[in-house]
Design a protein around this motif. Sequence first.
Motif, PDB file in Angstrom:
ATOM      1  N   ARG A   1     -64.039 -61.630 -55.412  1.00 17.18           N
ATOM      2  CA  ARG A   1     -65.251 -62.251 -54.872  1.00 17.18           C
ATOM      3  C   ARG A   1     -65.743 -61.583 -53.592  1.00 17.18           C
ATOM      4  NH1 ARG A   1     -61.245 -65.854 -56.045  1.00 17.18           N
ATOM      5  NH2 ARG A   1     -61.675 -67.492 -57.583  1.00 17.18           N
ATOM      6  N   SER A   2     -64.964 -60.682 -53.046  1.00 20.64           N
ATOM      7  CA  SER A   2     -65.208 -60.225 -51.678  1.00 20.64           C
ATOM      8  C   SER A   2     -65.717 -58.798 -51.580  1.00 20.64           C
ATOM      9  CB  SER A   2     -63.911 -60.348 -50.865  1.00 20.64           C
ATOM     10  OG  SER A   2     -62.851 -59.673 -51.523  1.00 20.64           O
ATOM     11  N   ILE A   3     -66.222 -58.221 -52.675  1.00 19.91           N
ATOM     12  CA  ILE A   3     -66.707 -56.845 -52.623  1.00 19.91           C
ATOM     13  C   ILE A   3     -68.199 -56.786 -52.922  1.00 19.91           C
ATOM     14  CG2 ILE A   3     -66.167 -56.365 -55.060  1.00 19.91           C
ATOM     15  CD1 ILE A   3     -65.776 -53.935 -52.077  1.00 19.91           C
ATOM     16  N   GLY A   4     -68.914 -55.989 -52.176  1.00 18.55           N
ATOM     17  CA  GLY A   4     -70.345 -55.789 -52.368  1.00 18.55           C
ATOM     18  C   GLY A   4     -70.714 -54.412 -51.847  1.00 18.55           C
ATOM     19  N   PHE A   5     -71.987 -54.190 -51.542  1.00 18.80           N
ATOM     20  CA  PHE A   5     -72.388 -52.884 -51.017  1.00 18.80           C
ATOM     21  C   PHE A   5     -73.727 -52.988 -50.295  1.00 18.80           C
ATOM     22  CE2 PHE A   5     -74.300 -53.165 -55.179  1.00 18.80           C
ATOM     23  CZ  PHE A   5     -75.486 -52.450 -55.117  1.00 18.80           C
ATOM     24  N   ARG A   6     -74.010 -51.946 -49.525  1.00 17.40           N
ATOM     25  CA  ARG A   6     -75.248 -51.835 -48.752  1.00 17.40           C
ATOM     26  C   ARG A   6     -75.879 -50.482 -49.036  1.00 17.40           C
ATOM     27  NH1 ARG A   6     -76.552 -54.533 -43.714  1.00 17.40           N
ATOM     28  NH2 ARG A   6     -74.457 -55.431 -43.874  1.00 17.40           N
ATOM     29  N   LEU A   7     -77.190 -50.447 -49.056  1.00 18.40           N
ATOM     30  CA  LEU A   7     -77.917 -49.238 -49.428  1.00 18.40           C
ATOM     31  C   LEU A   7     -78.195 -48.326 -48.237  1.00 18.40           C
ATOM     32  CD1 LEU A   7     -80.583 -50.951 -51.687  1.00 18.40           C
ATOM     33  CD2 LEU A   7     -78.718 -49.494 -52.505  1.00 18.40           C
ATOM     34  N   VAL A   8     -78.176 -47.035 -48.521  1.00 21.79           N
ATOM     35  CA  VAL A   8     -78.673 -46.019 -47.594  1.00 21.79           C
ATOM     36  C   VAL A   8     -79.750 -45.235 -48.322  1.00 21.79           C
ATOM     37  CG1 VAL A   8     -78.079 -43.733 -46.673  1.00 21.79           C
ATOM     38  CG2 VAL A   8     -76.753 -45.726 -45.997  1.00 21.79           C
ATOM     39  N   CYS A   9     -80.807 -44.882 -47.605  1.00 20.54           N
ATOM     40  CA  CYS A   9     -81.875 -44.044 -48.151  1.00 20.54           C
ATOM     41  C   CYS A   9     -81.965 -42.780 -47.308  1.00 20.54           C
ATOM     42  CB  CYS A   9     -83.200 -44.794 -48.134  1.00 20.54           C
ATOM     43  SG  CYS A   9     -84.597 -43.853 -48.794  1.00 20.54           S
ATOM     44  N   GLU A  10     -81.948 -41.625 -47.979  1.00 17.76           N
ATOM     45  CA  GLU A  10     -82.058 -40.364 -47.256  1.00 17.76           C
ATOM     46  C   GLU A  10     -83.516 -40.077 -46.926  1.00 17.76           C
ATOM     47  OE1 GLU A  10     -80.261 -37.162 -49.323  1.00 17.76           O
ATOM     48  OE2 GLU A  10     -78.229 -38.027 -49.289  1.00 17.76           O
ATOM     49  N   PRO A  11     -83.841 -39.853 -45.660  1.00 16.07           N
ATOM     50  CA  PRO A  11     -85.238 -39.556 -45.299  1.00 16.07           C
ATOM     51  C   PRO A  11     -85.613 -38.131 -45.696  1.00 16.07           C
ATOM     52  CG  PRO A  11     -83.828 -39.447 -43.366  1.00 16.07           C
ATOM     53  CD  PRO A  11     -82.957 -39.921 -44.493  1.00 16.07           C
ATOM     54  N   ASP A  12     -86.853 -37.947 -45.980  1.00 16.52           N
ATOM     55  CA  ASP A  12     -87.361 -36.610 -46.283  1.00 16.52           C
ATOM     56  C   ASP A  12     -87.354 -35.773 -45.004  1.00 16.52           C
ATOM     57  OD1 ASP A  12     -89.805 -34.595 -46.539  1.00 16.52           O
ATOM     58  OD2 ASP A  12     -89.155 -35.138 -48.567  1.00 16.52           O
ATOM     59  N   ASN A  13     -87.004 -34.509 -45.128  1.00 11.69           N
ATOM     60  CA  ASN A  13     -86.923 -33.637 -43.954  1.00 11.69           C
ATOM     61  C   ASN A  13     -88.251 -33.537 -43.218  1.00 11.69           C
ATOM     62  OD1 ASN A  13     -84.216 -33.022 -44.230  1.00 11.69           O
ATOM     63  ND2 ASN A  13     -84.605 -31.256 -45.578  1.00 11.69           N
ATOM     64  N   SER A  14     -89.354 -33.626 -43.956  1.00  8.99           N
ATOM     65  CA  SER A  14     -90.661 -33.522 -43.309  1.00  8.99           C
ATOM     66  C   SER A  14     -90.900 -34.680 -42.360  1.00  8.99           C
ATOM     67  CB  SER A  14     -91.762 -33.482 -44.380  1.00  8.99           C
ATOM     68  OG  SER A  14     -91.769 -34.692 -45.146  1.00  8.99           O
ATOM     69  N   ILE A  15     -90.305 -35.836 -42.663  1.00  5.51           N
ATOM     70  CA  ILE A  15     -90.447 -37.001 -41.777  1.00  5.51           C
ATOM     71  C   ILE A  15     -89.609 -36.808 -40.524  1.00  5.51           C
ATOM     72  CG2 ILE A  15     -89.994 -39.471 -41.567  1.00  5.51           C
ATOM     73  CD1 ILE A  15     -90.487 -39.700 -44.564  1.00  5.51           C
ATOM     74  N   ILE A  16     -88.378 -36.326 -40.700  1.00  2.00           N
ATOM     75  CA  ILE A  16     -87.466 -36.146 -39.572  1.00  2.00           C
ATOM     76  C   ILE A  16     -88.013 -35.118 -38.593  1.00  2.00           C
ATOM     77  CG2 ILE A  16     -85.135 -35.424 -38.900  1.00  2.00           C
ATOM     78  CD1 ILE A  16     -85.290 -38.101 -40.319  1.00  2.00           C
ATOM     79  N   ASN A  17     -88.637 -34.086 -39.103  1.00  4.87           N
ATOM     80  CA  ASN A  17     -89.087 -32.986 -38.261  1.00  4.87           C
ATOM     81  C   ASN A  17     -90.430 -33.246 -37.585  1.00  4.87           C
ATOM     82  OD1 ASN A  17     -86.816 -31.517 -38.976  1.00  4.87           O
ATOM     83  ND2 ASN A  17     -87.807 -30.613 -40.782  1.00  4.87           N
ATOM     84  N   LYS A  18     -91.025 -34.410 -37.836  1.00  2.75           N
ATOM     85  CA  LYS A  18     -92.310 -34.706 -37.193  1.00  2.75           C
ATOM     86  C   LYS A  18     -92.136 -34.904 -35.689  1.00  2.75           C
ATOM     87  CE  LYS A  18     -95.307 -36.709 -40.708  1.00  2.75           C
ATOM     88  NZ  LYS A  18     -96.084 -37.890 -41.111  1.00  2.75           N
TER      89      LYS A  18
END
Length: 523
Positions: free
Chosen positions: A506-523
């Motif tokens: 009953r005690s296992i679940g998960f959380r999401l990660v989304c990878e940002p696009d490089n063009s967004i990071i480099n702005k």
Amino acid sequence: MDFTKRTKKKRESSITPKGKAILLTLGFLIGVICFISLYQVTVYFSTDESCMMCHVHPHAEASWKMSSHVNNASGVTVHCIDCHLPPKNQTVNHYLAKAQLGIKDLWGYLTKDSADFDWETKSMLEHAVKYIPNASCKECHQNLFPAGLADDGISAHLYYEENETKLDLQCISCHLSVGHYDPNYVHGKMTGIPTSTVTLSGPIFETAAVVTEFADFTEQIPGTPISISMKAIPGGTFAMGSSEKEDFHKPDESPVREVTVSPFFMAEVETTWDMYWAFISETQSEGRTPPEQIYANNTDPDIDAVSGPTPAYGDPAQGWGLGNRPAITMTHYAAETFCQWLSMRTGKKYRLPTEAEWEYAVRGGSETPYFFEGRPKDFSNEGFMRKFVAAKTDVISSYVIYSFNSKNRTQEPDAVRANPFGLKNMLGNVMEYCADKYDPKAYSLTGASVTDPLVTEGEEYVTRGGDYMSDAADVRSATRGYTKHTDWLKTDPQQPKSIWWYSDVRSIGFRLVCEPDNSIINK
């Protein structure tokens, strides 16, 4: 001959053979009387009535009388000691266990207040397995295939026979309600949906969210009314792990190393049943995408399709409800499959967090055991002194769902405050899967400084954060956990075993990660 020896010899010679015989007879009779008296005492303290003198569970007697061990067609009553002690033919084990439990019960009766006991926790499987010897179950149930046993039962018992020793299987794991009846206990074949009502209401999204900058955003799952709040976690460098000076430090948390992580988005809350049910509703089938293909897809940008979960054995929601509660009981493979399905639906790269990303995110810039103030020793219930001095709970209860405040089940995210990055339930509630394989020496296998580490070798996967049953000692930011895949599957009687669900975890679940696009990071 000195006086002492003469006196001793005279005294010995004064006891006649007849007197010796009388003394031996008296000694034998006294021994028999003592033995019979002791035996009668043990018999008395083996009765159901004597057990209930100490075991003051408010409904133990009622639930026992309603159970199939008493309320059955055969008319045979199974007594307390029949289940809670090794069988009498194991004489030494039987009486040793009886003595140990008797001393413990007497001590508890004299020193504890039953009003303070957490009865619901004591009724759960995790507690019950400690007090139900498997040998006692087998003593009565010597025929595992009685007349009238259903096909599911035959499959389950065949699996038990073949794997009992290898997996240390317990009868009670699948038969929790037979000794003490619980109307809410569910362990039956699913017909496709949890026993809780599934409702996904609201306007249907036509397109996914468009992300043009590295900032918090709300994902929209096209074709569903489900949205996901994603927090922008700036990249940075932090000290990962804990030193030996930290309270409750464990060896696998060291050596402390300098870790740099790149920017990423992380879900504000653990994946909820509403989110997961959108995936199940669209993809549930009997078809299976092999696990090796799912994991290979992590490096493949062009995923065409994934199949969804087959029905679980039992209610994966455990009867606790759906909605915003965290989705639980799924395997690591199922969590990975959900991430790939979401990636296909939104056009973004969703995945599980690496262990380094997870710890960086939970710390939120802090370097202390928790992301809030306080020492683990002050919050923990571990240790002898906790019998006399209560743990501090006010601060930790504001941020963490753990053994003190969980009410023995998961809670919705609004029950706690967020950490400095705006993330809720990072500690407690449910363990969260990471992308890394678990290695207890992982931190020593790299240099003192590393960037975006990911462990890909090992048998089990890392879990982080502890859960709703954890002590405060085990919900520190640095605490590491790992899956126990074989053990977690052992109560699933299906053949082949489910690759999607754990029957009772009953005690296992998960959380999401989304990878940002490089063009967004480099702005």
